[in-house]
Design a protein around this motif. Sequence first.
Motif, PDB file in Angstrom:
ATOM      1  N   SER A 195       0.722  -1.420  -0.092  1.00 25.81           N
ATOM      2  CA  SER A 195      -0.010  -0.082   0.096  1.00 25.81           C
ATOM      3  C   SER A 195       0.909   1.225  -0.096  1.00 25.81           C
ATOM      4  O   SER A 195       0.571   2.030  -0.823  1.00 25.81           O
ATOM      5  CB  SER A 195      -0.762  -0.067   1.164  1.00 25.81           C
ATOM      6  N   ASP A 196       1.875   1.454   0.793  1.00 30.56           N
ATOM      7  CA  ASP A 196       2.842   2.389   0.900  1.00 30.56           C
ATOM      8  C   ASP A 196       3.522   2.578  -0.562  1.00 30.56           C
ATOM      9  O   ASP A 196       3.740   3.646  -1.039  1.00 30.56           O
ATOM     10  CB  ASP A 196       3.740   2.302   1.850  1.00 30.56           C
ATOM     11  N   LEU A 197       3.905   1.584  -1.115  1.00 30.36           N
ATOM     12  CA  LEU A 197       4.445   1.559  -2.507  1.00 30.36           C
ATOM     13  C   LEU A 197       3.537   2.173  -3.292  1.00 30.36           C
ATOM     14  O   LEU A 197       3.856   3.012  -4.331  1.00 30.36           O
ATOM     15  CB  LEU A 197       5.003   0.150  -3.207  1.00 30.36           C
ATOM     16  N   TYR A 198       2.349   1.758  -3.562  1.00 28.54           N
ATOM     17  CA  TYR A 198       1.363   2.381  -4.305  1.00 28.54           C
ATOM     18  C   TYR A 198       1.392   3.869  -4.355  1.00 28.54           C
ATOM     19  O   TYR A 198       1.156   4.637  -5.263  1.00 28.54           O
ATOM     20  CB  TYR A 198      -0.061   1.585  -4.115  1.00 28.54           C
ATOM     21  N   LEU A 199       1.353   4.316  -3.165  1.00 20.48           N
ATOM     22  CA  LEU A 199       1.261   5.869  -2.848  1.00 20.48           C
ATOM     23  C   LEU A 199       2.464   6.371  -3.584  1.00 20.48           C
ATOM     24  O   LEU A 199       2.360   7.582  -3.833  1.00 20.48           O
ATOM     25  CB  LEU A 199       0.984   6.026  -1.344  1.00 20.48           C
ATOM     26  N   CYS A 200       3.579   5.833  -3.092  1.00 16.93           N
ATOM     27  CA  CYS A 200       4.840   6.340  -3.872  1.00 16.93           C
ATOM     28  C   CYS A 200       4.447   6.497  -5.249  1.00 16.93           C
ATOM     29  O   CYS A 200       5.129   7.443  -5.966  1.00 16.93           O
ATOM     30  CB  CYS A 200       6.069   5.737  -3.518  1.00 16.93           C
ATOM     31  N   CYS A 201       4.000   5.400  -5.889  1.00 16.38           N
ATOM     32  CA  CYS A 201       3.915   5.598  -7.273  1.00 16.38           C
ATOM     33  C   CYS A 201       2.940   6.333  -8.240  1.00 16.38           C
ATOM     34  O   CYS A 201       2.786   6.493  -9.315  1.00 16.38           O
ATOM     35  CB  CYS A 201       3.550   4.039  -7.783  1.00 16.38           C
ATOM     36  N   THR A 202       2.004   6.963  -7.280  1.00 14.83           N
ATOM     37  CA  THR A 202       0.968   7.610  -7.890  1.00 14.83           C
ATOM     38  C   THR A 202       1.712   8.813  -8.769  1.00 14.83           C
ATOM     39  O   THR A 202       0.942   9.206  -9.782  1.00 14.83           O
ATOM     40  CB  THR A 202      -0.070   8.091  -6.802  1.00 14.83           C
ATOM     41  N   ARG A 203       2.582   9.381  -8.332  1.00 16.95           N
ATOM     42  CA  ARG A 203       3.116  10.400  -8.977  1.00 16.95           C
ATOM     43  C   ARG A 203       3.753  10.382 -10.400  1.00 16.95           C
ATOM     44  O   ARG A 203       3.821  11.000 -11.416  1.00 16.95           O
ATOM     45  CB  ARG A 203       4.237  11.184  -8.227  1.00 16.95           C
ATOM     46  N   ILE A 205       2.977   7.191 -12.147  1.00 18.53           N
ATOM     47  CA  ILE A 205       2.382   5.788 -12.752  1.00 18.53           C
ATOM     48  C   ILE A 205       1.909   6.021 -14.351  1.00 18.53           C
ATOM     49  O   ILE A 205       2.051   4.975 -14.949  1.00 18.53           O
ATOM     50  CB  ILE A 205       0.932   5.544 -11.793  1.00 18.53           C
ATOM     51  N   TYR A 206       1.522   7.142 -14.645  1.00 14.18           N
ATOM     52  CA  TYR A 206       1.177   7.265 -16.149  1.00 14.18           C
ATOM     53  C   TYR A 206       2.418   7.411 -16.921  1.00 14.18           C
ATOM     54  O   TYR A 206       2.411   7.502 -17.941  1.00 14.18           O
ATOM     55  CB  TYR A 206       0.432   8.657 -16.116  1.00 14.18           C
ATOM     56  N   THR A 207       3.689   7.267 -16.233  1.00 16.05           N
ATOM     57  CA  THR A 207       4.783   7.161 -17.361  1.00 16.05           C
ATOM     58  C   THR A 207       4.895   5.826 -17.786  1.00 16.05           C
ATOM     59  O   THR A 207       5.803   5.362 -18.640  1.00 16.05           O
ATOM     60  CB  THR A 207       6.078   7.582 -16.665  1.00 16.05           C
ATOM     61  N   LEU A 208       4.340   4.888 -16.963  1.00 16.58           N
ATOM     62  CA  LEU A 208       4.407   3.348 -17.154  1.00 16.58           C
ATOM     63  C   LEU A 208       3.300   3.054 -18.432  1.00 16.58           C
ATOM     64  O   LEU A 208       2.309   3.471 -18.550  1.00 16.58           O
ATOM     65  CB  LEU A 208       4.165   2.758 -16.080  1.00 16.58           C
ATOM     66  N   ASN A 209       3.747   1.805 -19.005  1.00 14.02           N
ATOM     67  CA  ASN A 209       2.875   1.275 -19.978  1.00 14.02           C
ATOM     68  C   ASN A 209       1.646   0.871 -19.549  1.00 14.02           C
ATOM     69  O   ASN A 209       1.518   0.626 -18.180  1.00 14.02           O
ATOM     70  CB  ASN A 209       3.474   0.039 -20.879  1.00 14.02           C
ATOM     71  N   PRO A 210       0.477   0.642 -19.989  1.00 10.12           N
ATOM     72  CA  PRO A 210      -0.652   0.263 -19.734  1.00 10.12           C
ATOM     73  C   PRO A 210      -1.002  -0.903 -18.648  1.00 10.12           C
ATOM     74  O   PRO A 210      -1.547  -1.163 -17.526  1.00 10.12           O
ATOM     75  CB  PRO A 210      -1.710   0.161 -20.684  1.00 10.12           C
ATOM     76  N   GLU A 211      -0.262  -1.919 -19.142  1.00 12.87           N
ATOM     77  CA  GLU A 211      -0.126  -3.135 -18.419  1.00 12.87           C
ATOM     78  C   GLU A 211       0.324  -2.990 -16.914  1.00 12.87           C
ATOM     79  O   GLU A 211      -0.050  -3.369 -15.950  1.00 12.87           O
ATOM     80  CB  GLU A 211       0.538  -4.455 -19.434  1.00 12.87           C
ATOM     81  N   GLN A 213       0.734  -0.024 -15.435  1.00  7.22           N
ATOM     82  CA  GLN A 213      -0.221   0.701 -14.650  1.00  7.22           C
ATOM     83  C   GLN A 213      -1.306  -0.181 -13.860  1.00  7.22           C
ATOM     84  O   GLN A 213      -1.715  -0.109 -12.741  1.00  7.22           O
ATOM     85  CB  GLN A 213      -0.950   1.657 -15.274  1.00  7.22           C
ATOM     86  N   ALA A 214      -1.837  -1.112 -14.586  1.00  4.25           N
ATOM     87  CA  ALA A 214      -3.003  -2.007 -14.176  1.00  4.25           C
ATOM     88  C   ALA A 214      -2.401  -2.815 -13.064  1.00  4.25           C
ATOM     89  O   ALA A 214      -3.214  -3.303 -11.954  1.00  4.25           O
ATOM     90  CB  ALA A 214      -3.483  -2.917 -15.181  1.00  4.25           C
ATOM     91  N   ASN A 215      -0.959  -3.408 -13.106  1.00  2.00           N
ATOM     92  CA  ASN A 215      -0.660  -4.457 -12.253  1.00  2.00           C
ATOM     93  C   ASN A 215      -0.248  -3.271 -10.851  1.00  2.00           C
ATOM     94  O   ASN A 215      -0.510  -4.225  -9.702  1.00  2.00           O
ATOM     95  CB  ASN A 215       0.546  -4.859 -12.492  1.00  2.00           C
ATOM     96  N   LEU A 216       0.150  -2.241 -11.105  1.00  5.92           N
ATOM     97  CA  LEU A 216       0.410  -1.315  -9.782  1.00  5.92           C
ATOM     98  C   LEU A 216      -0.770  -1.052  -8.996  1.00  5.92           C
ATOM     99  O   LEU A 216      -0.857  -1.068  -7.819  1.00  5.92           O
ATOM    100  CB  LEU A 216       1.227  -0.089 -10.237  1.00  5.92           C
ATOM    101  N   ARG A 217      -1.818  -0.913  -9.760  1.00  2.00           N
ATOM    102  CA  ARG A 217      -3.282  -0.481  -9.195  1.00  2.00           C
ATOM    103  C   ARG A 217      -3.679  -1.544  -8.339  1.00  2.00           C
ATOM    104  O   ARG A 217      -4.469  -1.264  -7.556  1.00  2.00           O
ATOM    105  CB  ARG A 217      -4.339  -0.077 -10.145  1.00  2.00           C
ATOM    106  N   GLN A 218      -3.255  -2.755  -8.644  1.00  2.00           N
ATOM    107  CA  GLN A 218      -3.590  -3.863  -7.807  1.00  2.00           C
ATOM    108  C   GLN A 218      -3.137  -4.085  -6.310  1.00  2.00           C
ATOM    109  O   GLN A 218      -3.742  -4.551  -5.519  1.00  2.00           O
ATOM    110  CB  GLN A 218      -3.342  -5.373  -8.222  1.00  2.00           C
ATOM    111  N   LEU A 219      -2.255  -3.101  -6.102  1.00  2.00           N
ATOM    112  CA  LEU A 219      -1.397  -2.869  -4.917  1.00  2.00           C
ATOM    113  C   LEU A 219      -2.263  -2.515  -3.851  1.00  2.00           C
ATOM    114  O   LEU A 219      -2.182  -2.829  -2.786  1.00  2.00           O
ATOM    115  CB  LEU A 219       0.053  -2.196  -5.029  1.00  2.00           C
ATOM    116  N   GLN A 220      -3.430  -1.394  -4.104  1.00  2.00           N
ATOM    117  CA  GLN A 220      -3.830  -0.890  -3.121  1.00  2.00           C
ATOM    118  C   GLN A 220      -5.232  -1.712  -2.570  1.00  2.00           C
ATOM    119  O   GLN A 220      -5.549  -1.336  -1.500  1.00  2.00           O
ATOM    120  CB  GLN A 220      -4.381   0.512  -3.653  1.00  2.00           C
ATOM    121  N   TYR A 221      -5.389  -2.677  -3.530  1.00  2.00           N
ATOM    122  CA  TYR A 221      -6.417  -3.667  -3.006  1.00  2.00           C
ATOM    123  C   TYR A 221      -5.926  -4.969  -2.539  1.00  2.00           C
ATOM    124  O   TYR A 221      -6.422  -5.491  -1.698  1.00  2.00           O
ATOM    125  CB  TYR A 221      -7.532  -3.702  -4.283  1.00  2.00           C
TER     126      TYR A 221
END
Length: 408
Positions: A195-203, A205-211, A213-221
Amino acid sequence: MIIKYYVTPQGVQRKYLKKDFYFVITDNEIVLMDKLPNIDQLTIEICFKILRSENMLDEPTCKWGSVPHDIEVDIADDVQRLINATNSILRINSAELTEKYFESLLEEIKLIVTRTDFSLQQNALGSMFNSFSRSEADTVSILQDLTRVKAIADSEFVPDIESEKRERCSRLAMAVIDTFPNVLRDIIRSNISASDLYLCCTRFIYTLNPEQQANLRQLQYSNTYSSLDVTLIYKLLRQFNLISTQGWGAVPDKANTKLADDIERIRFHRNQIAHRCDTNIDTNLFDDYFDKFQEIARRMDLIFFQKTNYEQQIIGHRTRRIDTKLQKKYENAMKEIENIQLRFEKRPIKFYWGDDFDKCVMNLRSLLKDEHLEGRHTVRVKIIFQNEEEVERNIDVVNYLKDEINKV
């Protein structure tokens, strides 16, 4: 008896019904194999094929197809002696059939029988041999039986070199797909929560490819790292300097064995194998890879205070039994890794056309649609046919779809 001891008739039947053998079965042998698990009528030829195919026996010291030395007395050596004896009997002419030849061959068979009984912890073959030695020979019947025995050409059963290379490639893929990601997941988990890593990534995240991005968003859940692969974890470790290192990106020298060095090695070996897993993996390269993998895994087990078993996993990937279904699974998984890498580059996407025709057409359409949605309006596709069945029909259909494919 050797098949019963090492393979089991039920195991042979299962592989036969699944068409999971790498050798050609003749029409006459099909009749015998259809009677499985009863193996009483299996010929020496088909028994030899099964034993060779299953690799349950170590290769004779002299190698298959040669003449074992007198001091080479393992069970595989005696199997080779039985093959040589059978071929000798089939090829011999009457002028060579001397008393000396007969006595020498009989003594050799007696020694084979004795050693095999000892290996199989029984006395059945010895009793059979003694009974044969005392019995009256029915010459006519024996010679009639002999006409149905074929010479056993060892070259017919030598494992397909390409199949061996594909198996080595699949074993490397098991380490890359199953163990390496878990190693890096344990490393990043020990440094920061999901969860902490996901918060760090929000700044960013849109520089990453779509796949990604989707994998990182799973971290918060999920609060686990199961959605992250080697490439993304390496990128995150580097982005946030979660590991102490003198610098990222270089392949470390052999003497450098810090945690960051092994992370670099994992990334480097994984990318090497993903890009070159085209079956050109000879024995020396295979052994070199696994020696390095085992060293990395041993150090990782020490880092995690022996609570992990990565070294044992690597040994398993190197040595455990692997059937054709499992081999195909890892071959395709490596191709998918390569596809993911190519998808965000300018090189053509490789599409592997497999057995299910309709599914392949559907997957190809879906792949092209996804590329279009992700902003790649011009895509080069390289279609690779994996077998030679219905080649002309497949080509006709692909040509028929040409206009549809070219729309994207």
